[in-house]
Design an enzyme around this catalytic site. Structure first.
Site, PDB file in Angstrom:
ATOM      1  N   LYS A  94      -1.746  -2.445   8.251  1.00  0.00           N
ATOM      2  CA  LYS A  94      -2.890  -1.937   9.012  1.00  0.00           C
ATOM      3  C   LYS A  94      -2.858  -2.491  10.431  1.00  0.00           C
ATOM      4  O   LYS A  94      -2.523  -3.649  10.650  1.00  0.00           O
ATOM      5  CB  LYS A  94      -4.195  -2.333   8.320  1.00  0.00           C
ATOM      6  CG  LYS A  94      -4.436  -1.588   7.008  1.00  0.00           C
ATOM      7  CD  LYS A  94      -5.791  -1.937   6.427  1.00  0.00           C
ATOM      8  CE  LYS A  94      -6.078  -1.113   5.177  1.00  0.00           C
ATOM      9  NZ  LYS A  94      -7.398  -1.429   4.595  1.00  0.00           N
ATOM     10  N   HIS A 116      -2.425   2.123  -5.951  1.00  0.00           N
ATOM     11  CA  HIS A 116      -3.133   0.886  -5.627  1.00  0.00           C
ATOM     12  C   HIS A 116      -3.277  -0.007  -6.857  1.00  0.00           C
ATOM     13  O   HIS A 116      -3.398  -1.233  -6.729  1.00  0.00           O
ATOM     14  CB  HIS A 116      -4.511   1.207  -5.039  1.00  0.00           C
ATOM     15  CG  HIS A 116      -4.892   0.299  -3.907  1.00  0.00           C
ATOM     16  ND1 HIS A 116      -4.252   0.326  -2.683  1.00  0.00           N
ATOM     17  CD2 HIS A 116      -5.826  -0.676  -3.806  1.00  0.00           C
ATOM     18  CE1 HIS A 116      -4.781  -0.584  -1.877  1.00  0.00           C
ATOM     19  NE2 HIS A 116      -5.739  -1.213  -2.549  1.00  0.00           N
ATOM     20  N   ARG A 159       0.866  -1.173   0.000  1.00  0.00           N
ATOM     21  CA  ARG A 159       0.000   0.000   0.000  1.00  0.00           C
ATOM     22  C   ARG A 159       0.906   1.228   0.000  1.00  0.00           C
ATOM     23  O   ARG A 159       2.032   1.183   0.507  1.00  0.00           O
ATOM     24  CB  ARG A 159      -0.898   0.020   1.240  1.00  0.00           C
ATOM     25  CG  ARG A 159      -1.791  -1.197   1.403  1.00  0.00           C
ATOM     26  CD  ARG A 159      -2.554  -1.134   2.730  1.00  0.00           C
ATOM     27  NE  ARG A 159      -3.447  -2.269   2.919  1.00  0.00           N
ATOM     28  CZ  ARG A 159      -3.132  -3.396   3.535  1.00  0.00           C
ATOM     29  NH1 ARG A 159      -1.909  -3.531   4.053  1.00  0.00           N
ATOM     30  NH2 ARG A 159      -3.997  -4.381   3.671  1.00  0.00           N
ATOM     31  N   TYR A 181      -8.889 -10.903  -6.637  1.00  0.00           N
ATOM     32  CA  TYR A 181      -7.793 -10.891  -7.611  1.00  0.00           C
ATOM     33  C   TYR A 181      -7.711 -12.176  -8.429  1.00  0.00           C
ATOM     34  O   TYR A 181      -6.820 -12.310  -9.267  1.00  0.00           O
ATOM     35  CB  TYR A 181      -6.454 -10.687  -6.897  1.00  0.00           C
ATOM     36  CG  TYR A 181      -6.339  -9.360  -6.210  1.00  0.00           C
ATOM     37  CD1 TYR A 181      -6.196  -8.184  -6.927  1.00  0.00           C
ATOM     38  CD2 TYR A 181      -6.388  -9.279  -4.824  1.00  0.00           C
ATOM     39  CE1 TYR A 181      -6.097  -6.959  -6.293  1.00  0.00           C
ATOM     40  CE2 TYR A 181      -6.288  -8.056  -4.175  1.00  0.00           C
ATOM     41  CZ  TYR A 181      -6.141  -6.905  -4.921  1.00  0.00           C
ATOM     42  OH  TYR A 181      -6.045  -5.702  -4.281  1.00  0.00           O
ATOM     43  N   ARG A 197      -0.575  -2.344  -6.866  1.00  0.00           N
ATOM     44  CA  ARG A 197      -0.861  -3.410  -5.894  1.00  0.00           C
ATOM     45  C   ARG A 197      -1.768  -4.458  -6.546  1.00  0.00           C
ATOM     46  O   ARG A 197      -1.541  -5.664  -6.406  1.00  0.00           O
ATOM     47  CB  ARG A 197      -1.517  -2.795  -4.648  1.00  0.00           C
ATOM     48  CG  ARG A 197      -1.864  -3.788  -3.534  1.00  0.00           C
ATOM     49  CD  ARG A 197      -2.265  -2.975  -2.297  1.00  0.00           C
ATOM     50  NE  ARG A 197      -2.974  -3.748  -1.303  1.00  0.00           N
ATOM     51  CZ  ARG A 197      -2.390  -4.465  -0.342  1.00  0.00           C
ATOM     52  NH1 ARG A 197      -1.077  -4.546  -0.297  1.00  0.00           N
ATOM     53  NH2 ARG A 197      -3.121  -5.107   0.551  1.00  0.00           N
TER      54      ARG A 197
END
Length: 305
Positions: free
Chosen positions: A178, A251, A154, A286, A254
């Site tokens: 996170k 992103h 991120r 994904y 990512r």
């Protein structure tokens, strides 16, 4: 009467102190809950101190969700605001302020399932080769782009990296994700080389006399830590150079990282670990396949191809 505003403040303190939530999470919770309280104030003609905790009810929350829908808010944004209200309600139950969770039966707005945007290998190659590696900023930008694609970080994880988090001889980086959860992410040979050149040459030239003790890996021209916005601007610059009007966010790199790994045979659990996802369901988005991958699978497996 117990004011909803005072309880929101206590909840935010609880999330900061007890749950160690990130600054971004705290900001979202505070904004979502205060917006809900402002809605009640307008809807029922009440002053802040007149809004009791009893307004956190199934009926009022349904009215709020309908209001958000009428305002044209995306379903994903409405779902996030509802999630904030649910967390708040669970906290109030835990504190014995509410006997039962009034939002237990409020359904989440049905989401439109969209495939994440990603780049094809040729597009990635053009982007990664765009920076001028003969300048300190070019070396930095090359290292940033290579690291984003090689690790799937991120943007906030990238900008929070310190020099000591990079283990070049072990080919991995230590990432704080996170909730301050740490994970180790592999760093490929191309990214390792770009980061090594940047640390040995470009970064030392970007350091300024007043910032020689700076720990940040990626520096701005003033010699201090690069911001998330700056990384976005860097990406915009090089995408404009290689693809004209096409704009992407960090992103998207990512997404590209995850898509390319899975399309080339990586297992979902490993990708989940590298991305730092708590739930496997988050990673499953994904598992879409590119048209080229679908055609290749078909050609290799169908008996009458």
């Amino acid at each position: 009467m117990m004011s909803i505003y005072s309880e929101i403040l206590r909840f935010i303190d609880y999330m900061q102190v007890e749950k160690n939530a990130s600054a971004a999470t705290i900001k979202n919770y505070k904004g979502d809950l205060e917006q809900f309280a402002h809605f009640i104030s307008r809807q029922y003609g009440l002053e802040q101190e007149e809004i009791g905790i009893d307004f956190l009810s199934h009926k009022v929350v349904r009215e709020y969700l309908m209001y958000l829908q009428d305002q044209g808010l995306k379903k994903s944004s409405s779902a996030r605001k509802l999630a904030s209200l649910r967390s708040f309600a669970r906290y109030l139950c835990k504190q014995n302020i509410l006997d039962d969770n009034p939002l237990a039966l409020v359904s989440t707005p049905k989401q439109e399932r969209r495939l994440p945007r990603f780049l094809y290998p040729a597009e990635v190659e053009a982007l990664l080769n765009a920076p001028d590696r003969g300048t300190p900023l070019g070396q930095r930008d090359k290292a940033i782009l290579e690291t984003l694609y090689a690790s799937g970080l991120r943007v906030s994880e990238l900008t929070s990296l310190d020099v000591q988090d990079v283990y070049l001889y072990g080919d991995f980086i230590k990432v704080k994700g996170k909730g301050d959860k740490e994970r180790l992410v592999p760093l490929g040979s191309k990214a390792r080389e770009a980061v090594h050149i940047y640390i040995e040459d470009g970064r030392s030239k970007l350091l300024k006399p007043g910032h020689l003790e700076e720990k940040a890996l990626f520096l701005n021209w003033r010699g201090s830590r690069l911001t998330d916005r700056s990384v976005r601007n860097i990406l915009d610059k090089y995408m404009h150079e290689v693809a004209g009007n096409l704009k992407i966010s960090p992103h998207v790199l990512r997404h590209t990282f995850a898509t390319h790994l899975l399309n080339n045979g990586a297992d979902l659990r490993s990708v989940q670990e590298m991305l730092g996802h708590v739930k496997l369901s988050t990673t499953q988005i994904y598992t879409h396949l590119t048209r080229e991958s679908i055609k290749k699978i078909y050609d290799n497996t169908h008996p009458r191809r």
